[in-house]
Design a protein around this motif. Structure first.
Motif, PDB file in Angstrom:
ATOM      1  N   LYS A  14      35.333  43.532  50.878  1.00 44.05           N
ATOM      2  CA  LYS A  14      34.404  42.410  50.781  1.00 44.05           C
ATOM      3  C   LYS A  14      34.902  41.275  51.661  1.00 44.05           C
ATOM      4  O   LYS A  14      36.100  41.128  51.880  1.00 44.05           O
ATOM      5  CB  LYS A  14      34.300  41.921  49.338  1.00 44.05           C
ATOM      6  N   ALA A  15      33.966  40.479  52.129  1.00 45.02           N
ATOM      7  CA  ALA A  15      34.329  39.323  52.939  1.00 45.02           C
ATOM      8  C   ALA A  15      35.034  38.290  52.061  1.00 45.02           C
ATOM      9  O   ALA A  15      34.785  38.200  50.861  1.00 45.02           O
ATOM     10  CB  ALA A  15      33.073  38.711  53.551  1.00 45.02           C
ATOM     11  N   LEU A  20      38.721  30.929  50.032  1.00 40.20           N
ATOM     12  CA  LEU A  20      39.885  31.648  50.556  1.00 40.20           C
ATOM     13  C   LEU A  20      40.071  31.405  52.051  1.00 40.20           C
ATOM     14  O   LEU A  20      41.200  31.343  52.537  1.00 40.20           O
ATOM     15  CB  LEU A  20      39.776  33.135  50.244  1.00 40.20           C
ATOM     16  N   LEU A  21      38.976  31.265  52.776  1.00 40.21           N
ATOM     17  CA  LEU A  21      39.081  30.920  54.193  1.00 40.21           C
ATOM     18  C   LEU A  21      39.676  29.519  54.354  1.00 40.21           C
ATOM     19  O   LEU A  21      40.538  29.288  55.208  1.00 40.21           O
ATOM     20  CB  LEU A  21      37.708  30.994  54.869  1.00 40.21           C
ATOM     21  N   ASP A  56      30.175  19.481  55.632  1.00 40.79           N
ATOM     22  CA  ASP A  56      30.257  20.162  56.937  1.00 40.79           C
ATOM     23  C   ASP A  56      31.332  21.243  56.935  1.00 40.79           C
ATOM     24  O   ASP A  56      31.124  22.339  57.458  1.00 40.79           O
ATOM     25  CB  ASP A  56      30.549  19.145  58.047  1.00 40.79           C
ATOM     26  N   THR A  57      32.467  20.939  56.331  1.00 40.92           N
ATOM     27  CA  THR A  57      33.552  21.920  56.256  1.00 40.92           C
ATOM     28  C   THR A  57      33.120  23.129  55.422  1.00 40.92           C
ATOM     29  O   THR A  57      33.313  24.270  55.819  1.00 40.92           O
ATOM     30  CB  THR A  57      34.806  21.283  55.619  1.00 40.92           C
ATOM     31  N   GLN A  62      31.184  28.674  55.051  1.00 41.56           N
ATOM     32  CA  GLN A  62      30.170  29.553  54.468  1.00 41.56           C
ATOM     33  C   GLN A  62      29.553  30.426  55.565  1.00 41.56           C
ATOM     34  O   GLN A  62      29.260  31.593  55.338  1.00 41.56           O
ATOM     35  CB  GLN A  62      29.089  28.721  53.774  1.00 41.56           C
ATOM     36  N   GLN A  63      29.358  29.874  56.760  1.00 39.73           N
ATOM     37  CA  GLN A  63      28.819  30.658  57.871  1.00 39.73           C
ATOM     38  C   GLN A  63      29.796  31.738  58.305  1.00 39.73           C
ATOM     39  O   GLN A  63      29.390  32.839  58.671  1.00 39.73           O
ATOM     40  CB  GLN A  63      28.485  29.750  59.054  1.00 39.73           C
ATOM     41  N   GLU A  64      31.089  31.435  58.286  1.00 39.46           N
ATOM     42  CA  GLU A  64      32.100  32.437  58.636  1.00 39.46           C
ATOM     43  C   GLU A  64      32.157  33.537  57.588  1.00 39.46           C
ATOM     44  O   GLU A  64      32.519  34.665  57.881  1.00 39.46           O
ATOM     45  CB  GLU A  64      33.477  31.779  58.758  1.00 39.46           C
TER      46      GLU A  64
END
Length: 65
Positions: A14-15, A20-21, A56-57, A62-64
Motif C-alpha cells: 500500500k502507498a 508517513l511521508l 499546502d503541505t 496527499q498528491q504524492e
C-alpha cells in the motif's frame, strides 16, 4: 526427480499515508533537535507538527500519496 514449490506472490504494498511521508521528511531534523528522545517521543512531536502543518503541505503530500 524435481519438486516444485509454488510460492504465492506477495501482494502489492500500500502507498504510504500523507503523515508517513511527512514523518520521513522531517524525522532527521526533529531527531537532531532532540537527540536524547526515543522514537516514540519523536513521533509524538512530529504528529503535533503535522496537526499544525499548513494546508499546502498536507495537499502536496496527499498528491504524492
Amino acid at each position: 526427480m524435481y519438486i516444485f514449490i509454488l510460492i504465492k506472490p506477495s501482494p502489492p504494498k500500500k502507498a504510504l499515508s500523507s503523515f508517513l511521508l511527512y514523518r520521513a521528511e522531517v524525522f532527521d531534523q526533529v531527531k537532531a533537535a532532540n537527540p536524547g528522545l526515543r522514537i516514540t517521543e519523536l513521533t509524538m512531536i512530529i504528529s503535533e507538527m503535522w496537526a499544525r502543518a499548513d494546508a499546502d503541505t498536507k495537499a502536496r503530500l496527499q498528491q504524492e500519496h
